[in-house]
Motif scaffolding. Structure first.
Motif, PDB file in Angstrom:
ATOM      1  N   VAL A 185       2.644  -9.886 -10.884  1.00 31.94           N
ATOM      2  CA  VAL A 185       3.911 -10.524 -10.512  1.00 31.94           C
ATOM      3  C   VAL A 185       4.621  -9.829  -9.349  1.00 31.94           C
ATOM      4  O   VAL A 185       5.698 -10.266  -8.927  1.00 31.94           O
ATOM      5  N   ASP A 186       4.037  -8.777  -8.811  1.00 30.12           N
ATOM      6  CA  ASP A 186       4.596  -8.108  -7.636  1.00 30.12           C
ATOM      7  C   ASP A 186       4.586  -9.074  -6.457  1.00 30.12           C
ATOM      8  O   ASP A 186       3.564  -9.683  -6.152  1.00 30.12           O
ATOM      9  N   ASN A 187       5.726  -9.233  -5.782  1.00 30.05           N
ATOM     10  CA  ASN A 187       5.754 -10.117  -4.617  1.00 30.05           C
ATOM     11  C   ASN A 187       6.099  -9.377  -3.332  1.00 30.05           C
ATOM     12  O   ASN A 187       6.579  -9.969  -2.367  1.00 30.05           O
ATOM     13  N   PHE A 231      -0.414  -9.933  -4.794  1.00 28.93           N
ATOM     14  CA  PHE A 231      -1.814  -9.662  -5.087  1.00 28.93           C
ATOM     15  C   PHE A 231      -2.496 -10.966  -5.488  1.00 28.93           C
ATOM     16  O   PHE A 231      -3.020 -11.133  -6.581  1.00 28.93           O
ATOM     17  N   SER A 232      -2.493 -11.901  -4.561  1.00 33.22           N
ATOM     18  CA  SER A 232      -2.980 -13.245  -4.816  1.00 33.22           C
ATOM     19  C   SER A 232      -3.363 -13.868  -3.488  1.00 33.22           C
ATOM     20  O   SER A 232      -2.924 -13.440  -2.418  1.00 33.22           O
ATOM     21  N   ALA A 286      12.701 -15.035  -5.967  1.00 34.64           N
ATOM     22  CA  ALA A 286      13.492 -13.804  -5.962  1.00 34.64           C
ATOM     23  C   ALA A 286      12.828 -12.797  -5.033  1.00 34.64           C
ATOM     24  O   ALA A 286      11.604 -12.634  -5.039  1.00 34.64           O
ATOM     25  N   LEU A 287      13.614 -12.121  -4.233  1.00 35.86           N
ATOM     26  CA  LEU A 287      13.080 -11.144  -3.289  1.00 35.86           C
ATOM     27  C   LEU A 287      12.710  -9.842  -3.991  1.00 35.86           C
ATOM     28  O   LEU A 287      13.259  -9.511  -5.050  1.00 35.86           O
ATOM     29  N   PRO A 288      11.780  -9.075  -3.403  1.00 38.14           N
ATOM     30  CA  PRO A 288      11.501  -7.738  -3.937  1.00 38.14           C
ATOM     31  C   PRO A 288      12.784  -6.908  -3.937  1.00 38.14           C
ATOM     32  O   PRO A 288      13.586  -7.001  -3.000  1.00 38.14           O
ATOM     33  N   TYR A 289      12.968  -6.097  -4.963  1.00 43.05           N
ATOM     34  CA  TYR A 289      14.211  -5.328  -5.043  1.00 43.05           C
ATOM     35  C   TYR A 289      14.331  -4.303  -3.916  1.00 43.05           C
ATOM     36  O   TYR A 289      15.441  -3.842  -3.588  1.00 43.05           O
ATOM     37  N   SER A 346       5.826  -3.868  -9.559  1.00 42.39           N
ATOM     38  CA  SER A 346       5.117  -2.999  -8.633  1.00 42.39           C
ATOM     39  C   SER A 346       3.678  -2.837  -9.095  1.00 42.39           C
ATOM     40  O   SER A 346       3.438  -2.435 -10.237  1.00 42.39           O
ATOM     41  N   ALA A 347       2.756  -3.155  -8.232  1.00 42.98           N
ATOM     42  CA  ALA A 347       1.340  -3.046  -8.578  1.00 42.98           C
ATOM     43  C   ALA A 347       0.985  -1.602  -8.893  1.00 42.98           C
ATOM     44  O   ALA A 347       1.380  -0.679  -8.176  1.00 42.98           O
ATOM     45  N   GLY A 348       0.257  -1.425  -9.993  1.00 48.80           N
ATOM     46  CA  GLY A 348      -0.209  -0.093 -10.360  1.00 48.80           C
ATOM     47  C   GLY A 348       0.689   0.644 -11.318  1.00 48.80           C
ATOM     48  O   GLY A 348       0.365   1.773 -11.703  1.00 48.80           O
TER      49      GLY A 348
END
Length: 216
Positions: free
Chosen positions: A38-40, A70-71, A89-92, A110-112
């Protein structure tokens, strides 16, 4: 504010913040916690090797450019935002997240990220005003491309990871049911990501443009 949140539970981020009150007529704000599913774009702002800022990521995104998702294109929060009738929604960590953009919500994924002993405090979200919290189980973790590339000989998914997901997901659903019973209302909603992932993998034609291919 009737806030809708998606938490990728298997690798959930332990980040919390207050959700301010608003009138019932106000649009719902959408806040996202989780990992690479879900990380954008948060990892674009972090010193990490877990990045999705180069092709083939983003090849099916409207801009056909990598965005940090991650898509190959839209991810699940993007699709939910579409159904809510709002912009994603934008990344924080995005410098653009200010002013009216804050009313849309924010993505804290956040990935990882790893699962920690204190991630259970995310359930304080109800006390902070959240009234719809979608908690996803684990997907087909034994079938992710990296796992297949490193360990699969005949193309089959890793059995131990598949069994781990099969054990974890029903227990998560039961736990959320017990939590809702304590609260006295259905706030926490269990999403069967494993079943959805299975359908995406083996019946992609049923999803058309909404098919999300995780290529991490």
């Amino acid at each position: 504010m009737d806030a809708l949140l998606v938490i990728s539970f298997f690798l959930a981020a332990a980040l919390l913040f207050a959700i301010p009150a608003a009138s019932a007529a106000a649009p719902r704000a959408f806040f996202v916690f989780g990992d690479s599913l879900v990380d954008n774009g948060n990892n674009n702002y972090l010193m990490t090797t877990a990045r999705a800022d180069a092709p083939p990521y983003g090849i099916d995104f409207p801009t056909h450019m990598p965005t940090g998702r991650f898509s190959n294109g839209l991810n699940i929060p993007d699709i939910i935002s579409e159904h809510l009738g709002s912009e994603p929604a934008l990344p924080y960590l995005s410098p653009d997240l200010r002013g009216d953009k804050l009313l849309v919500g924010a993505n804290f994924a956040s990935a990882g990220v790893g699962i920690l002993n204190d991630t259970g405090i995310q359930f304080r979200l109800y006390e902070l005003g959240a009234r719809r919290v979608v908690v996803t189980g684990t997907g087909m973790i034994g079938c992710v491309p990296a796992e297949l590339a490193m360990h699969s000989i005949d193309g089959e998914c890793a059995r131990d990871l598949t069994e781990a997901a099969d054990l974890f997901n029903p227990q998560l659903a039961r736990m959320l049911g017990e939590l809702n019973a304590e609260i006295g209302r259905d706030v926490f909603i269990s999403a069967n990501t494993n079943r959805v992932s299975f359908d995406f993998m083996f019946n992609p034609q049923d999803y058309g443009k909404y098919t999300v291919a995780i290529i991490q």
